[in-house]
Design an enzyme around this catalytic site. Sequence first.
Site, PDB file in Angstrom:
ATOM      1  CG  HIS A  46      -2.146  -0.868   0.931  1.00 37.07           C
ATOM      2  ND1 HIS A  46      -2.216  -2.172   1.336  1.00 37.07           N
ATOM      3  CD2 HIS A  46      -3.288  -0.611   0.244  1.00 37.07           C
ATOM      4  CE1 HIS A  46      -3.369  -2.684   0.933  1.00 37.07           C
ATOM      5  NE2 HIS A  46      -4.028  -1.761   0.278  1.00 37.07           N
ATOM      6  NE  ARG A  69     -11.120  -0.364   0.496  1.00 41.36           N
ATOM      7  CZ  ARG A  69      -9.951  -0.719  -0.051  1.00 41.36           C
ATOM      8  NH1 ARG A  69      -9.925  -1.467  -1.125  1.00 41.36           N
ATOM      9  NH2 ARG A  69      -8.827  -0.319   0.493  1.00 41.36           N
ATOM     10  CG  ASN A 104      -4.191  -3.650  -6.016  1.00 39.51           C
ATOM     11  OD1 ASN A 104      -3.935  -3.680  -7.208  1.00 39.51           O
ATOM     12  ND2 ASN A 104      -4.557  -2.547  -5.391  1.00 39.51           N
ATOM     13  CB  CYS A 134     -11.150   0.106  -7.775  1.00 39.36           C
ATOM     14  SG  CYS A 134     -11.423  -1.111  -6.488  1.00 39.36           S
TER      15      CYS A 134
HETATM   16  C1  PEP Z   1      -7.379  -4.158  -4.421  1.00 37.66           C
HETATM   17  O1  PEP Z   1      -7.183  -5.086  -3.626  1.00 37.66           O
HETATM   18  O2  PEP Z   1      -7.218  -4.275  -5.651  1.00 37.66           O
HETATM   19  C2  PEP Z   1      -7.796  -2.835  -3.926  1.00 37.66           C
HETATM   20  C3  PEP Z   1      -8.152  -1.866  -4.743  1.00 37.66           C
HETATM   21  O3  PEP Z   1      -7.768  -2.637  -2.592  1.00 37.66           O
HETATM   22  P1  PEP Z   1      -6.439  -2.394  -1.741  1.00 37.66           P
HETATM   23  O4  PEP Z   1      -5.305  -2.213  -2.692  1.00 37.66           O
HETATM   24  O5  PEP Z   1      -6.676  -1.214  -0.899  1.00 37.66           O
HETATM   25  O6  PEP Z   1      -6.320  -3.653  -0.956  1.00 37.66           O
HETATM   26 MG    MG Z   2      -7.880  -4.922  -1.626  1.00 37.10          MG
END
Ligand code: PEP
Ligand code: MG
Length: 537
Positions: free
Chosen positions: A183, A321, A440, A488
């Site tokens: 992240h 979210r 992700n 996303c």
């Molecule tokens: C994902 O997992 O693709 C996502 C958008 O959420 P995060 O990266 O915050 O886990």
């Molecule tokens: Mg995620």
Amino acid sequence: MAETLEITGISASPGVGVGRVHLAADITADALALGETLAAESDKLRRAVATAIAELETLADRSDEESTGILDFQIEMLLDPALVEMAEDRIVAGDSAALAWFGALDDYIAGIEEAPDEQLRARAIDIVDIRNRVLSALTGRPLEDFAPGSVFVGKDLEPSIFLAHDWTSGGGIVLFEGSVSSHVAMLARSRSVPMLVATGRFAVPAGVRLLVDANGGRAVIAPEDADVREAKSKTPATKPSAARREGGVIETADGVAIRLSAIINDPLELKAVDPASFAGIGLMRTEFLVTSPADVVDEERHYFIYRHALEWAGDAPVIVRMLDLGGDKTLPGLGARRSESFMGLRGIRLLLARPELARAQARALLRAAVHGDLGVLLPMVTVPDELDAMRTFFEEERADLSGSGVEARMPEIGMMVEVPAAALMLERFSRSAFFSFGTNDLAQYLMAAARDDHSVAPLYNAATSAVLRVIAQGMALAETMNKPIGVCGEMASDPRHIPALMAAGLRHFSVTPNRAADIRSTIGALCSDGRTVAERK
Ligand code: PEP
Ligand code: MG
């Protein structure tokens, strides 16, 4: 003066930065180790408590009335000899001051968390803050930010520390470990902060000038001015700003409309983003909005942030979210331990296990929904019961707000599709108002390769075909359900993946604003099946 020395690493966020080294202090075994005598350990603890009280008093002096109330409570707790005495019993039993304090406070917090009274349970978070502040004084690990313009050098960097820092004066990040898919790496890319990971441990004195040439995958200790000039001269020119101001709906070469929404990690980012460039916010992460456990249950704070985002967006939708804490986004005292928690109590699992957190956020969302087109996205949903349980929280809180005469509106509630079991069984989630693929996490869970672990990065990076196959299956299931569906994850912000995502049928992309110009021109050059006009002939 330090000798010029080059270190190689992997670029997690491109760009070139230069600044003085800020060395992150690890909580070392030394800090947790036993001192020479029991009296010395006890003395260390009492001095750390006194430091924490002094810090809190300074904070209280410059805080507003509401925050002062919380800080005064924390000061009173620390002045009460009972807490220190509990820790001293552990010192006598053989623990170091740091371990004793940690253990005693953890037991105390666990007791409060079990209390039947919700108000008392909410206080546990303040005790977690106290625990960490004293621990920081004991271990020398600063809670404070570092000087603007510095280059952060350390084993890893927590997203909360990244966000608390002012990066507008430049600088960069060099991590001995870390990962391109963590992240903090995503945040660095979205704020254009140069970042290198996986350099391996190297010695560098604090305060020395360090060049982070993340375009070239290297850092240079004590660089010559010519090194800095050369690295900067190789930075690719940014796209003309006119491209960034185009609207949030793009037409493909065969005339199909594709929506482009923004990903927002921090409300401050909104200042730099033109709302006319996007079809609203497709993902507002909220875990980076909370820098202390007390923030998590601060309903007013949440409410003002969401309201601000809705006002920014005007008539366009804003998808917020709910807190996705856990994994590499931990807040002390709230999640499981970092290395284990990607598969543990993360996202909606943690929210359902700690209803007081979910309910505070739900109330803020219900109140904010009055001010625009709000959607609420639930993270890490695995089975339909989780969605239903959260919906019940919203319904109960809505009734409570209405009963107290507070204006509230039920937002649409949708879910992230990021756990393979959910993606493969999408038809079971008919009560979800919309879906958003989180590539992700889908990648890490499909490959059983943690996204923040550099040692398995090649496996994580090899996930693309498996992710695309799961997305294609999910799209087929979603088609009969007639629900809005988008993506996303980071794949949507990478032009290389756009053709395949379009071929899978996706028509809504949420992207990091500073990648939007590239994505917009990529989509505009393709037909809706992801092929170019020439490839179609
Ligand atoms: C994902 O997992 O693709 C996502 C958008 O959420 P995060 O990266 O915050 O886990
Ligand atoms: Mg995620």
